[in-house]
Design a protein around this motif. Sequence first.
Motif, PDB file in Angstrom:
ATOM      1  N   ARG A  42       0.757  -1.019   3.708  1.00 11.69           N
ATOM      2  CA  ARG A  42       0.515  -1.150   5.154  1.00 11.69           C
ATOM      3  C   ARG A  42      -0.374  -2.378   5.331  1.00 11.69           C
ATOM      4  NH1 ARG A  42      -1.303   3.858   8.614  1.00 11.69           N
ATOM      5  NH2 ARG A  42       0.843   4.380   8.182  1.00 11.69           N
ATOM      6  N   VAL A  43       0.267  -3.500   5.579  1.00 12.63           N
ATOM      7  CA  VAL A  43      -0.407  -4.798   5.620  1.00 12.63           C
ATOM      8  C   VAL A  43      -1.492  -4.850   6.690  1.00 12.63           C
ATOM      9  CG1 VAL A  43      -0.037  -7.291   5.901  1.00 12.63           C
ATOM     10  CG2 VAL A  43       1.668  -5.901   4.715  1.00 12.63           C
ATOM     11  N   VAL A  44      -1.288  -4.202   7.838  1.00  9.93           N
ATOM     12  CA  VAL A  44      -2.262  -4.284   8.930  1.00  9.93           C
ATOM     13  C   VAL A  44      -3.600  -3.641   8.561  1.00  9.93           C
ATOM     14  CG1 VAL A  44      -0.538  -4.420  10.754  1.00  9.93           C
ATOM     15  CG2 VAL A  44      -1.385  -2.192  10.051  1.00  9.93           C
ATOM     16  N   ASP A  45      -3.611  -2.714   7.608  1.00 12.31           N
ATOM     17  CA  ASP A  45      -4.849  -2.047   7.206  1.00 12.31           C
ATOM     18  C   ASP A  45      -5.499  -2.679   5.976  1.00 12.31           C
ATOM     19  OD1 ASP A  45      -4.763  -0.169   9.250  1.00 12.31           O
ATOM     20  OD2 ASP A  45      -3.532   1.222   8.082  1.00 12.31           O
ATOM     21  N   LYS A  46      -4.864  -3.710   5.400  1.00 13.37           N
ATOM     22  CA  LYS A  46      -5.388  -4.334   4.180  1.00 13.37           C
ATOM     23  C   LYS A  46      -6.542  -5.279   4.530  1.00 13.37           C
ATOM     24  CE  LYS A  46      -4.166  -7.504   0.540  1.00 13.37           C
ATOM     25  NZ  LYS A  46      -4.276  -8.879   0.932  1.00 13.37           N
ATOM     26  N   PRO A  47      -7.744  -4.961   4.064  1.00 16.84           N
ATOM     27  CA  PRO A  47      -8.886  -5.831   4.333  1.00 16.84           C
ATOM     28  C   PRO A  47      -8.948  -6.968   3.303  1.00 16.84           C
ATOM     29  CG  PRO A  47      -9.624  -3.951   3.084  1.00 16.84           C
ATOM     30  CD  PRO A  47      -8.151  -3.761   3.326  1.00 16.84           C
ATOM     31  N   PRO A  48      -9.649  -8.050   3.609  1.00 13.11           N
ATOM     32  CA  PRO A  48      -9.894  -9.042   2.563  1.00 13.11           C
ATOM     33  C   PRO A  48     -10.893  -8.442   1.569  1.00 13.11           C
ATOM     34  CG  PRO A  48     -10.999  -9.652   4.602  1.00 13.11           C
ATOM     35  CD  PRO A  48     -10.208  -8.413   4.894  1.00 13.11           C
ATOM     36  N   TYR A  56       5.940  19.065 -13.457  1.00 10.33           N
ATOM     37  CA  TYR A  56       6.140  17.625 -13.591  1.00 10.33           C
ATOM     38  C   TYR A  56       5.009  16.926 -12.867  1.00 10.33           C
ATOM     39  CZ  TYR A  56      10.793  18.966 -15.048  1.00 10.33           C
ATOM     40  OH  TYR A  56      11.843  19.529 -15.714  1.00 10.33           O
ATOM     41  N   ASN A  57       4.248  16.158 -13.599  1.00 12.22           N
ATOM     42  CA  ASN A  57       3.111  15.465 -13.018  1.00 12.22           C
ATOM     43  C   ASN A  57       3.354  13.967 -12.996  1.00 12.22           C
ATOM     44  OD1 ASN A  57       1.602  17.839 -12.730  1.00 12.22           O
ATOM     45  ND2 ASN A  57       0.937  17.724 -14.841  1.00 12.22           N
ATOM     46  N   ASN A  58       3.601  13.444 -11.816  1.00 11.37           N
ATOM     47  CA  ASN A  58       3.697  12.009 -11.650  1.00 11.37           C
ATOM     48  C   ASN A  58       2.320  11.501 -11.256  1.00 11.37           C
ATOM     49  OD1 ASN A  58       6.306  13.223 -11.297  1.00 11.37           O
ATOM     50  ND2 ASN A  58       7.030  11.206 -10.774  1.00 11.37           N
ATOM     51  N   ILE A  59       2.025  10.265 -11.576  1.00  8.21           N
ATOM     52  CA  ILE A  59       0.728   9.708 -11.216  1.00  8.21           C
ATOM     53  C   ILE A  59       0.830   9.087  -9.825  1.00  8.21           C
ATOM     54  CG2 ILE A  59      -1.029   7.998 -11.787  1.00  8.21           C
ATOM     55  CD1 ILE A  59      -0.373   8.497 -14.720  1.00  8.21           C
ATOM     56  N   TYR A  60      -0.115   9.458  -8.993  1.00  8.34           N
ATOM     57  CA  TYR A  60      -0.211   8.961  -7.626  1.00  8.34           C
ATOM     58  C   TYR A  60      -1.341   7.949  -7.578  1.00  8.34           C
ATOM     59  CZ  TYR A  60      -1.388   8.959  -2.660  1.00  8.34           C
ATOM     60  OH  TYR A  60      -1.687   8.573  -1.384  1.00  8.34           O
ATOM     61  N   LEU A  61      -1.078   6.788  -6.987  1.00 10.68           N
ATOM     62  CA  LEU A  61      -2.081   5.732  -6.868  1.00 10.68           C
ATOM     63  C   LEU A  61      -2.294   5.423  -5.395  1.00 10.68           C
ATOM     64  CD1 LEU A  61       0.191   4.713  -9.264  1.00 10.68           C
ATOM     65  CD2 LEU A  61      -1.836   3.411  -9.798  1.00 10.68           C
ATOM     66  N   GLU A  62      -3.543   5.167  -5.038  1.00 13.23           N
ATOM     67  CA  GLU A  62      -3.846   4.829  -3.651  1.00 13.23           C
ATOM     68  C   GLU A  62      -4.984   3.822  -3.622  1.00 13.23           C
ATOM     69  OE1 GLU A  62      -3.994   7.870  -0.358  1.00 13.23           O
ATOM     70  OE2 GLU A  62      -6.126   7.322  -0.473  1.00 13.23           O
ATOM     71  N   MET A  63      -4.790   2.733  -2.885  1.00 15.22           N
ATOM     72  CA  MET A  63      -5.860   1.766  -2.688  1.00 15.22           C
ATOM     73  C   MET A  63      -6.284   1.850  -1.232  1.00 15.22           C
ATOM     74  SD  MET A  63      -6.156  -2.287  -3.629  1.00 15.22           S
ATOM     75  CE  MET A  63      -6.462  -2.091  -5.373  1.00 15.22           C
ATOM     76  N   SER A  64      -7.592   2.020  -1.025  1.00 10.51           N
ATOM     77  CA  SER A  64      -8.101   2.190   0.333  1.00 10.51           C
ATOM     78  C   SER A  64      -9.346   1.344   0.546  1.00 10.51           C
ATOM     79  CB  SER A  64      -8.408   3.661   0.604  1.00 10.51           C
ATOM     80  OG  SER A  64      -9.351   4.135  -0.339  1.00 10.51           O
ATOM     81  N   SER A  65      -9.621   1.087   1.807  1.00 10.63           N
ATOM     82  CA  SER A  65     -10.815   0.352   2.194  1.00 10.63           C
ATOM     83  C   SER A  65     -12.024   1.270   2.087  1.00 10.63           C
ATOM     84  CB  SER A  65     -10.668  -0.154   3.635  1.00 10.63           C
ATOM     85  OG  SER A  65     -11.911  -0.567   4.145  1.00 10.63           O
ATOM     86  N   LYS A  96      -9.356   4.040   5.125  1.00 11.61           N
ATOM     87  CA  LYS A  96      -7.907   4.025   5.312  1.00 11.61           C
ATOM     88  C   LYS A  96      -7.196   3.459   4.095  1.00 11.61           C
ATOM     89  CE  LYS A  96      -7.231   3.590  10.256  1.00 11.61           C
ATOM     90  NZ  LYS A  96      -6.599   2.747  11.282  1.00 11.61           N
ATOM     91  N   PRO A  97      -6.166   4.158   3.620  1.00 12.86           N
ATOM     92  CA  PRO A  97      -5.363   3.590   2.533  1.00 12.86           C
ATOM     93  C   PRO A  97      -4.449   2.483   3.068  1.00 12.86           C
ATOM     94  CG  PRO A  97      -4.534   5.757   3.142  1.00 12.86           C
ATOM     95  CD  PRO A  97      -5.758   5.513   3.968  1.00 12.86           C
ATOM     96  N   PHE A  98      -4.252   1.453   2.253  1.00 18.47           N
ATOM     97  CA  PHE A  98      -3.332   0.379   2.642  1.00 18.47           C
ATOM     98  C   PHE A  98      -2.263   0.138   1.578  1.00 18.47           C
ATOM     99  CE2 PHE A  98      -7.068  -1.531   0.732  1.00 18.47           C
ATOM    100  CZ  PHE A  98      -6.542  -2.392  -0.212  1.00 18.47           C
ATOM    101  N   LEU A 125      -2.681  -8.063  -4.269  1.00 22.52           N
ATOM    102  CA  LEU A 125      -3.555  -8.946  -5.050  1.00 22.52           C
ATOM    103  C   LEU A 125      -2.969 -10.346  -5.075  1.00 22.52           C
ATOM    104  CD1 LEU A 125      -4.244  -6.773  -8.239  1.00 22.52           C
ATOM    105  CD2 LEU A 125      -5.708  -7.014  -6.235  1.00 22.52           C
ATOM    106  N   ASN A 126      -3.848 -11.334  -5.206  1.00 25.18           N
ATOM    107  CA  ASN A 126      -3.429 -12.723  -5.383  1.00 25.18           C
ATOM    108  C   ASN A 126      -3.694 -13.122  -6.824  1.00 25.18           C
ATOM    109  OD1 ASN A 126      -2.817 -13.112  -2.600  1.00 25.18           O
ATOM    110  ND2 ASN A 126      -5.015 -13.258  -2.212  1.00 25.18           N
ATOM    111  N   GLY A 127      -2.946 -14.086  -7.317  1.00 26.79           N
ATOM    112  CA  GLY A 127      -3.165 -14.585  -8.669  1.00 26.79           C
ATOM    113  C   GLY A 127      -2.206 -13.974  -9.657  1.00 26.79           C
ATOM    114  N   LYS A 128      -2.540 -14.156 -10.919  1.00 23.65           N
ATOM    115  CA  LYS A 128      -1.724 -13.647 -12.012  1.00 23.65           C
ATOM    116  C   LYS A 128      -2.583 -12.776 -12.908  1.00 23.65           C
ATOM    117  CE  LYS A 128       1.303 -17.633 -12.141  1.00 23.65           C
ATOM    118  NZ  LYS A 128       1.821 -18.730 -12.923  1.00 23.65           N
ATOM    119  N   SER A 129      -1.947 -11.757 -13.504  1.00 27.09           N
ATOM    120  CA  SER A 129      -2.703 -10.921 -14.428  1.00 27.09           C
ATOM    121  C   SER A 129      -2.927 -11.702 -15.719  1.00 27.09           C
ATOM    122  CB  SER A 129      -1.987  -9.599 -14.689  1.00 27.09           C
ATOM    123  OG  SER A 129      -0.718  -9.830 -15.222  1.00 27.09           O
TER     124      SER A 129
END
Length: 170
Positions: free
Chosen positions: A29-35, A115-124, A129-131, A158-162
């Motif tokens: 959700r790009v609108v909720d992604k903070p810098p 069955y356990n799948n891994i759930y990932l969430e990145m939030s501010s 709010k998750p984005f 993310l920006n850049g390369k791993s």
Amino acid sequence: MRLPVLICLLLSTLLTGCTTILNIQSNVRVVDKPPFERILIVSRLPNVPPGYASTFIGAFPSQYTVCSVDVSPIDFETPEELISRQLDECKSQVMLTLDLNRSFSGNSGKYITGYNNIYLEMSSVTTGKPFWKAITLSTTTALSPREVVQQLIKDGVLNGKSPVNNPRYP
């Protein structure tokens, strides 16, 4: 002449068949992604070795400062206390949480299988709010930090390369 070509094709098929690629389905959700430049990794995964979250630290592009915390049921502090303390120490702007998604099972009765799948969430951290949300499409107990970071880069979070050539991050 066809035999060497056939052998090469067979070998390449066998070698690529041994490689496991973790499928991750994600949504942004790009609108909720903070810098942000400071990230806290929170692992709530029960079947990983202690310090698992810290394996993510060197997998991020160099412009990001990454801290980590492993939440364990045997910690004397509550998960909220552990996370809050680490957020204060690291001054993180966002939080990437890894947890199990225990939403389905197979079979029934004494033969039931979870069955356990891994759930990932990145939030501010500021808004809560998750984005970015993601889930593994195969069951696993741990994720490769490199695969998660590559997915975040691919999704534009993310920006850049791993970092490359780091044996610690397969």
